[in-house]
Scaffold this active site. Sequence first.
Site, PDB file in Angstrom:
ATOM      1  N   GLY A 289      -7.281   4.635   4.603  1.00 56.46           N
ATOM      2  CA  GLY A 289      -6.963   5.546   3.502  1.00 56.46           C
ATOM      3  C   GLY A 289      -7.358   6.967   3.888  1.00 56.46           C
TER       4      GLY A 289
ATOM      5  N   GLU B 102       0.819  -1.216   0.000  1.00 55.72           N
ATOM      6  CA  GLU B 102       0.000   0.000   0.000  1.00 55.72           C
ATOM      7  C   GLU B 102       0.857   1.273   0.000  1.00 55.72           C
ATOM      8  OE1 GLU B 102      -3.902  -0.705   2.392  1.00 55.72           O
ATOM      9  OE2 GLU B 102      -2.342  -1.879   3.339  1.00 55.72           O
TER      10      GLU B 102
ATOM     11  N   ASP C 238     -15.161  -2.009   9.493  1.00 53.52           N
ATOM     12  CA  ASP C 238     -15.929  -2.426   8.319  1.00 53.52           C
ATOM     13  C   ASP C 238     -16.818  -3.630   8.623  1.00 53.52           C
ATOM     14  OD1 ASP C 238     -14.340  -0.473   7.204  1.00 53.52           O
ATOM     15  OD2 ASP C 238     -13.097  -1.847   6.035  1.00 53.52           O
TER      16      ASP C 238
ATOM     17  N   SER D 160      -5.862  -3.483   1.458  1.00 59.70           N
ATOM     18  CA  SER D 160      -6.139  -3.143   0.068  1.00 59.70           C
ATOM     19  C   SER D 160      -6.514  -4.359  -0.781  1.00 59.70           C
ATOM     20  CB  SER D 160      -4.950  -2.414  -0.581  1.00 59.70           C
ATOM     21  OG  SER D 160      -4.834  -1.118  -0.043  1.00 59.70           O
ATOM     22  N   SER D 161      -6.936  -5.435  -0.133  1.00 65.97           N
ATOM     23  CA  SER D 161      -7.324  -6.691  -0.804  1.00 65.97           C
ATOM     24  C   SER D 161      -6.161  -7.401  -1.493  1.00 65.97           C
ATOM     25  CB  SER D 161      -8.450  -6.456  -1.824  1.00 65.97           C
ATOM     26  OG  SER D 161      -9.579  -5.911  -1.185  1.00 65.97           O
TER      27      SER D 161
ATOM     28  N   SER E 235     -25.665 -14.958   1.853  1.00 67.62           N
ATOM     29  CA  SER E 235     -25.821 -14.367   0.521  1.00 67.62           C
ATOM     30  C   SER E 235     -24.840 -13.218   0.414  1.00 67.62           C
ATOM     31  CB  SER E 235     -27.249 -13.874   0.339  1.00 67.62           C
ATOM     32  OG  SER E 235     -27.540 -12.942   1.358  1.00 67.62           O
TER      33      SER E 235
ATOM     34  N   ARG F 152     -24.113  -6.540   1.965  1.00 73.44           N
ATOM     35  CA  ARG F 152     -23.837  -5.128   1.714  1.00 73.44           C
ATOM     36  C   ARG F 152     -22.629  -4.764   2.580  1.00 73.44           C
ATOM     37  NH1 ARG F 152     -29.567  -2.035   2.291  1.00 73.44           N
ATOM     38  NH2 ARG F 152     -28.250  -0.209   1.934  1.00 73.44           N
ATOM     39  N   GLU F 153     -21.829  -3.797   2.135  1.00 75.79           N
ATOM     40  CA  GLU F 153     -20.608  -3.448   2.873  1.00 75.79           C
ATOM     41  C   GLU F 153     -20.743  -2.062   3.496  1.00 75.79           C
ATOM     42  OE1 GLU F 153     -16.880  -4.805   1.525  1.00 75.79           O
ATOM     43  OE2 GLU F 153     -17.740  -6.351   0.228  1.00 75.79           O
TER      44      GLU F 153
ATOM     45  N   TYR G 280      -9.217   1.069  -6.177  1.00 76.25           N
ATOM     46  CA  TYR G 280      -8.362   2.171  -6.629  1.00 76.25           C
ATOM     47  C   TYR G 280      -8.557   2.606  -8.073  1.00 76.25           C
ATOM     48  CZ  TYR G 280      -6.372   1.260  -2.118  1.00 76.25           C
ATOM     49  OH  TYR G 280      -6.236   1.081  -0.772  1.00 76.25           O
TER      50      TYR G 280
ATOM     51  N   ARG H 271     -11.110   2.769  11.107  1.00 76.60           N
ATOM     52  CA  ARG H 271     -12.302   2.554  10.280  1.00 76.60           C
ATOM     53  C   ARG H 271     -12.708   1.103  10.471  1.00 76.60           C
ATOM     54  NH1 ARG H 271     -10.897   2.286   4.781  1.00 76.60           N
ATOM     55  NH2 ARG H 271     -11.481   0.119   4.988  1.00 76.60           N
TER      56      ARG H 271
ATOM     57  N   PHE I 240     -13.341 -17.212   1.432  1.00 76.94           N
ATOM     58  CA  PHE I 240     -12.276 -16.251   1.145  1.00 76.94           C
ATOM     59  C   PHE I 240     -10.964 -16.730   1.754  1.00 76.94           C
ATOM     60  CE2 PHE I 240     -15.606 -13.526  -0.224  1.00 76.94           C
ATOM     61  CZ  PHE I 240     -15.008 -12.594  -1.054  1.00 76.94           C
TER      62      PHE I 240
ATOM     63  N   ASN J 159      -9.391  -1.212  10.533  1.00 78.28           N
ATOM     64  CA  ASN J 159      -8.202  -0.608   9.921  1.00 78.28           C
ATOM     65  C   ASN J 159      -7.738   0.556  10.784  1.00 78.28           C
ATOM     66  OD1 ASN J 159      -8.106  -2.081   7.198  1.00 78.28           O
ATOM     67  ND2 ASN J 159     -10.233  -1.416   7.348  1.00 78.28           N
TER      68      ASN J 159
ATOM     69  N   ASN K 115     -16.293  -7.228   9.751  1.00 81.07           N
ATOM     70  CA  ASN K 115     -15.270  -7.805   8.876  1.00 81.07           C
ATOM     71  C   ASN K 115     -13.873  -7.502   9.364  1.00 81.07           C
ATOM     72  OD1 ASN K 115     -13.778  -8.866   6.694  1.00 81.07           O
ATOM     73  ND2 ASN K 115     -13.922  -6.932   5.580  1.00 81.07           N
ATOM     74  N   GLU K 116     -13.527  -6.221   9.499  1.00 80.81           N
ATOM     75  CA  GLU K 116     -12.159  -5.903   9.921  1.00 80.81           C
ATOM     76  C   GLU K 116     -12.061  -4.499  10.465  1.00 80.81           C
ATOM     77  OE1 GLU K 116      -9.120  -5.118   7.187  1.00 80.81           O
ATOM     78  OE2 GLU K 116     -10.406  -4.120   5.757  1.00 80.81           O
TER      79      GLU K 116
ATOM     80  N   MET L  42     -18.155 -17.434   3.842  1.00 80.89           N
ATOM     81  CA  MET L  42     -18.923 -16.293   3.337  1.00 80.89           C
ATOM     82  C   MET L  42     -20.255 -16.249   4.042  1.00 80.89           C
ATOM     83  SD  MET L  42     -18.922 -15.386  -0.627  1.00 80.89           S
ATOM     84  CE  MET L  42     -19.985 -13.969  -0.375  1.00 80.89           C
ATOM     85  N   THR L  43     -20.808 -15.060   4.103  1.00 83.27           N
ATOM     86  CA  THR L  43     -22.160 -14.939   4.628  1.00 83.27           C
ATOM     87  C   THR L  43     -23.107 -15.661   3.667  1.00 83.27           C
ATOM     88  OG1 THR L  43     -22.187 -12.832   3.491  1.00 83.27           O
ATOM     89  CG2 THR L  43     -21.791 -12.780   5.855  1.00 83.27           C
TER      90      THR L  43
HETATM   91  P1  ADP Z   1      -8.477  -5.830   3.278  1.00 80.57           P
HETATM   92  O1  ADP Z   1      -7.909  -5.644   4.652  1.00 80.57           O
HETATM   93  O2  ADP Z   1      -7.421  -6.115   2.272  1.00 80.57           O
HETATM   94  O3  ADP Z   1      -9.406  -4.716   2.895  1.00 80.57           O
HETATM   95  P2  ADP Z   1     -10.872  -7.466   3.697  1.00 80.57           P
HETATM   96  O4  ADP Z   1     -10.903  -8.530   4.737  1.00 80.57           O
HETATM   97  O5  ADP Z   1     -11.598  -6.228   4.012  1.00 80.57           O
HETATM   98  O6  ADP Z   1      -9.353  -7.179   3.337  1.00 80.57           O
HETATM   99  O7  ADP Z   1     -11.444  -8.083   2.357  1.00 80.57           O
HETATM  100  C1  ADP Z   1     -11.532  -7.304   1.173  1.00 80.57           C
HETATM  101  C2  ADP Z   1     -12.891  -7.452   0.535  1.00 80.57           C
HETATM  102  O8  ADP Z   1     -13.158  -8.843   0.219  1.00 80.57           O
HETATM  103  C3  ADP Z   1     -14.076  -7.055   1.402  1.00 80.57           C
HETATM  104  O9  ADP Z   1     -14.284  -5.671   1.375  1.00 80.57           O
HETATM  105  C4  ADP Z   1     -15.214  -7.847   0.748  1.00 80.57           C
HETATM  106  O10 ADP Z   1     -15.634  -7.264  -0.466  1.00 80.57           O
HETATM  107  C5  ADP Z   1     -14.540  -9.166   0.413  1.00 80.57           C
HETATM  108  N1  ADP Z   1     -14.637 -10.137   1.527  1.00 80.57           N
HETATM  109  C6  ADP Z   1     -13.651 -10.423   2.394  1.00 80.57           C
HETATM  110  N2  ADP Z   1     -14.014 -11.365   3.282  1.00 80.57           N
HETATM  111  C7  ADP Z   1     -15.297 -11.691   2.977  1.00 80.57           C
HETATM  112  C8  ADP Z   1     -16.244 -12.617   3.535  1.00 80.57           C
HETATM  113  N3  ADP Z   1     -15.910 -13.388   4.569  1.00 80.57           N
HETATM  114  N4  ADP Z   1     -17.470 -12.675   2.960  1.00 80.57           N
HETATM  115  C9  ADP Z   1     -17.792 -11.881   1.903  1.00 80.57           C
HETATM  116  N5  ADP Z   1     -16.936 -11.004   1.324  1.00 80.57           N
HETATM  117  C10 ADP Z   1     -15.702 -10.903   1.849  1.00 80.57           C
HETATM  118 MG    MG Z   2     -11.131  -4.217   3.889  1.00 84.80          MG
HETATM  119 MG    MG Z   3      -7.975  -3.949   5.851  1.00 82.30          MG
END
Ligand code: ADP
Ligand code: MG
Ligand code: MG
Length: 339
Positions: free
Chosen positions: A306, A15, A286, A174-175, A209, A212-213, A245, A284, A166, A302, A299-300, A206-207
């Site tokens: 950014g 990054e 998420d 940054s994925s 379905s 939404r993020e 990006y 942040r 995943f 940060n 989810n995570e 994965m969830t």
């Molecule tokens: P990073 O720290 O690189 O942003 P993330 O864990 O946020 O990594 O994952 C990046 C993206 O991948 C998420 O924003 C989402 O779109 C997708 N993703 C990651 N983990 C999952 C999950 N368990 N279920 C559904 N989508 C996921």
């Molecule tokens: Mg992320």
């Molecule tokens: Mg992250």
Amino acid sequence: MKKRILLLAGGQSGEHEVSLMSARSVLAALPRDQFDVTPVAISKQGRWLPPTDTRQALENGVAATGGDLVLHRVASAEGYDAVFPLLHGPMGEDGTVQGLLTLAGIPFVGSGVLGSAVSMDKVMTKQVLASAGIPQVAWRLAVRREWSTDQDGVRARAAELGFPLFVKPANLGSSVGISKVHGPEELDAALDLAFSLDRRVILEAMTASRPRELEVGVLGNDAPIASPVGELRFASEFYDYETKYTEGRAEVHIPAPIPEDVARRVRELALTAFRALDCAGLARVDFFYLEESGELVLNEVNTMPGFTQTSMYPKLFEAAGLGYSELVTRLVELALEER
Ligand code: ADP
Ligand code: MG
Ligand code: MG
């Protein structure tokens, strides 16, 4: 008297470029009547660049080479009132630089060693947040040595979670290195990629379905506040590097069009997570939100999100009435705050 601020940017992670972009915005926004700001770019090899090279790096958006060893340069950080380590990913957001600054006795923006290190590692984050009762997806850990000595064992762990799943390096952002694995035939390549980037890899269910993020900003030290909730929408299968990006690939909605009680829960969970992880300054947080069931999973987190003028974190606080310049000023104040 003006406060002297050292702004660190670039760094060794994937990054690097994102960090330099954020730093340009912060440099322009810190009020000059209050702060005397010195930027220092860190090259991709982790060396600290002198002023002319730093200026060039900020202009070009990359510092591939050059600079001095960190340990030669950190002494020069003495005399600064605070450091703004605007670094993302390993060797910057993960407690390493925070440890160095702590040893040097210089206050800095953001989380300390503990909060940075735990939040950077997706497995440690999940463990700590589970003990705080925060809902998350099912997951498994695998380490590189297991992938070289017991591949079937690792594959069995993945099968327990079911597909799609995943696969992610535990300590990145940054994925970078993340794969969505649709079935067993895609698993090995995903694990090879993740293990080429990290010793620790997380497998995540994965969830039910497509979620939404939602993202929310947290600001403060031991009495943090949460921003309004934002939502990201995009057409790609998940929020990958390109979507993040490439201009125009993702839409940001602030506030997120969600029921009020969902927004309230998001903000509460974010604050609980921030405290549980011993974060400071900013983060942040998420989430994934399943509209049909109302289910919300974290989810995570940060700890140095950014930070360009158009990044989610500053946008979230702007929606709360705190402009970009005021926000960066507040972050420096928080770094200097007695705790
Ligand atoms: P990073 O720290 O690189 O942003 P993330 O864990 O946020 O990594 O994952 C990046 C993206 O991948 C998420 O924003 C989402 O779109 C997708 N993703 C990651 N983990 C999952 C999950 N368990 N279920 C559904 N989508 C996921
Ligand atoms: Mg992320
Ligand atoms: Mg992250």
